[in-house]
Write a protein that holds these residues in place. Structure first.
Motif, mmCIF file in Angstrom:
data_model
loop_
_atom_site.group_PDB
_atom_site.id
_atom_site.type_symbol
_atom_site.label_atom_id
_atom_site.label_comp_id
_atom_site.label_asym_id
_atom_site.label_seq_id
_atom_site.Cartn_x
_atom_site.Cartn_y
_atom_site.Cartn_z
ATOM 1 N N THR A 141 2.309 11.547 0.773
ATOM 2 C CA THR A 141 1.387 11.101 -0.276
ATOM 3 C C THR A 141 -0.007 11.673 -0.048
ATOM 4 O O THR A 141 -0.673 12.117 -0.994
ATOM 5 C CB THR A 141 1.332 9.562 -0.291
ATOM 6 N N SER A 147 0.531 8.125 -6.779
ATOM 7 C CA SER A 147 0.156 9.525 -6.591
ATOM 8 C C SER A 147 1.099 10.441 -7.363
ATOM 9 O O SER A 147 0.660 11.393 -8.033
ATOM 10 C CB SER A 147 0.196 9.868 -5.104
ATOM 11 N N ALA A 174 0.758 3.472 -3.254
ATOM 12 C CA ALA A 174 0.024 4.724 -3.076
ATOM 13 C C ALA A 174 0.913 5.923 -3.355
ATOM 14 O O ALA A 174 0.513 6.881 -4.039
ATOM 15 C CB ALA A 174 -0.533 4.790 -1.655
ATOM 16 N N HIS A 191 0.834 -1.208 0.000
ATOM 17 C CA HIS A 191 0.000 0.000 0.000
ATOM 18 C C HIS A 191 0.864 1.251 0.000
ATOM 19 O O HIS A 191 0.636 2.187 -0.785
ATOM 20 C CB HIS A 191 -0.920 -0.006 1.214
ATOM 21 N N GLU A 244 3.787 8.103 3.632
ATOM 22 C CA GLU A 244 2.328 8.103 3.528
ATOM 23 C C GLU A 244 1.767 9.496 3.816
ATOM 24 O O GLU A 244 0.801 9.930 3.166
ATOM 25 C CB GLU A 244 1.739 7.085 4.501
#
Length: 412
Positions: free
Chosen positions: A325, A221, A217, A213, A322
């Motif tokens: 992102t 992105s 991700a 993930h 994350e």
């Protein structure tokens, strides 16, 4: 102690004792225990024959006695499937044999085997009752009913001779109980090992899901943003569109490399990864990738010790990745601030953006998605915490605290 319950390995429908299972573990075998049953039958027949030669005062072995010596072992064929029926049936056949006044000998062997199997399988009450009834019946025959039963002229048995069969019965029951307890321990240990393996497998799947993930991700992105830039500039500024395509290629290549590394651990479990896990030394790369997506990242470190545990560095890297992102995807801000510090024996992370939230992400911002859940799971695995939410001034903040080991607490 006195409860009649089944053994742990026989609690599921169709399950049976370990010695009756098929090699593939597909339930109890359909084959009956013929070899052991025939062995017991032969011992009883031959042993009783030789015992009769030394007991001329007892009734001679006739056809009915031979049948009873065969009926007792015959019940042993069902001792694994119907332990209670087997132990009571063998005891009844033995009681009839004793009531006929026939010679004493190995007639009790079938009762011993059936009793042992019943106790090991968990049918304690049935085994104890069968043995107790057999012993009580023997006392009645030897001290009261002998007057009306063969052989003629037989007298009462001495009371001091009753202790030997009682001691043998107690010894058989005790040994069977010990085996039963030990097998229960083995069953619990197997269940605990299976549960631990399932738990490790679940944790590994969760770890791989988080890694995939975070990698996908972030990279997708960046690719999405650069693809939009390239489309917007393709006609009027082709050189800038070319730069966007170069960024897309680099992000895709990096994502493929990290995904391949994760998948390699699935193909060859237990082997060391070919490339080191991402750490804090790669934060400048994150900043460059965010800059390619139009986000300026300012990274500040305060008293962060060198040589952090790899798990802590990986968790910190993924949390920052994350958070950046999410800013690229959900925030209208073009600047972000990342601050790392060491305080009270823990690594603290703080990622801020000034907002506002992008129009399409205003509803999704407070609740958080799988990215925020993954952050919290990574921190919780190390005994830490993650807090994420909007700031009073309209921006968004992610705070993480990752405890360090005692060795790093001594090296602030």
């Amino acid at each position: 102690m006195g409860r009649d319950r089944r053994a742990p390995w026989a609690r599921e429908d169709g399950a049976g004792p370990p010695w009756e299972r098929r090699p593939g573990g597909r339930g109890p075998s359909r084959r009956l225990p013929w070899p052991s049953t025939l062995a017991v039958a032969l011992v009883q027949q031959a042993g009783s024959h030789f015992a009769a030669l030394n007991q001329p005062d007892r009734a001679p072995l006739d056809s009915f006695a031979r049948v009873l010596l065969a009926v007792g072992p015959a019940f042993l064929l069902i001792r694994h499937r119907r332990p209670r029926v087997a132990v009571f049936g063998a005891s009844a056949a033995t009681m009839l044999y004793l009531g006929g006044g026939y010679p004493y000998g190995p007639v009790f062997l079938s009762v011993v085997v059936a009793c042992f199997t019943a106790i090991v399988a968990g049918h304690r009450r049935a085994a104890w009752c069968a043995v107790a009834l057999l012993w009580a019946g023997h006392l009645l025959l030897a001290h009261w009913l002998y007057r009306w039963l063969p052989p003629g002229g037989d007298g009462p048995a001495p009371w001091n001779e009753e202790w030997a069969p009682a001691a043998w019965a107690v010894a058989v029951v005790v040994v069977a109980e010990l085996v039963h307890v030990r097998r229960e321990q083995w069953a619990r240990e197997r269940a605990e090992r299976a549960m631990a393996e399932r738990r490790r497998a679940d944790e590994e799947r969760l770890r791989i899901a988080r890694e995939l993930h975070d990698v996908l991700a972030h990279s997708i992105s960046v690719i999405n943003v650069q693809a939009g830039v390239g489309l917007a500039l393709l006609d009027e500024h082709p050189e800038q569109a070319r730069a966007a395509l170069v960024t897309i290629k680099a992000a895709g290549k990096e994502a493929l490399g990290e995904v391949r590394q994760v998948l390699d651990t699935l193909r060859a479990p237990g082997e060391a990864p070919r490339a080191p896990a991402p750490g804090l030394d790669r934060l400048p790369e994150l900043a460059e990738q965010a800059a390619d997506a139009g986000l300026t990242v300012d990274i500040t470190t305060e008293d962060v010790p060198a040589g952090l545990p790899p798990g802590t560095e990986l968790a910190a890297f993924r949390i920052v990745q994350e958070a950046l992102t999410n800013i690229v995807r959900h925030s209208g801000s073009r600047t972000a601030r990342v601050r790392l510090s060491h305080r009270d024996g823990a690594l603290e992370l703080r990622i801020d953006d000034d907002g506002p939230a992008a129009p399409a992400a205003k509803e999704a911002l407070p609740g958080g998605g799988r990215g925020l859940v993954g952050m919290r799971e990574r921190a919780a695995a190390l005994g830490g915490t993650v807090e994420a939410g909007p700031r009073p001034d309209g921006g968004f903040r992610v705070r993480a605290r990752l405890p360090l080991t005692a060795r790093h607490q001594e090296q602030p």
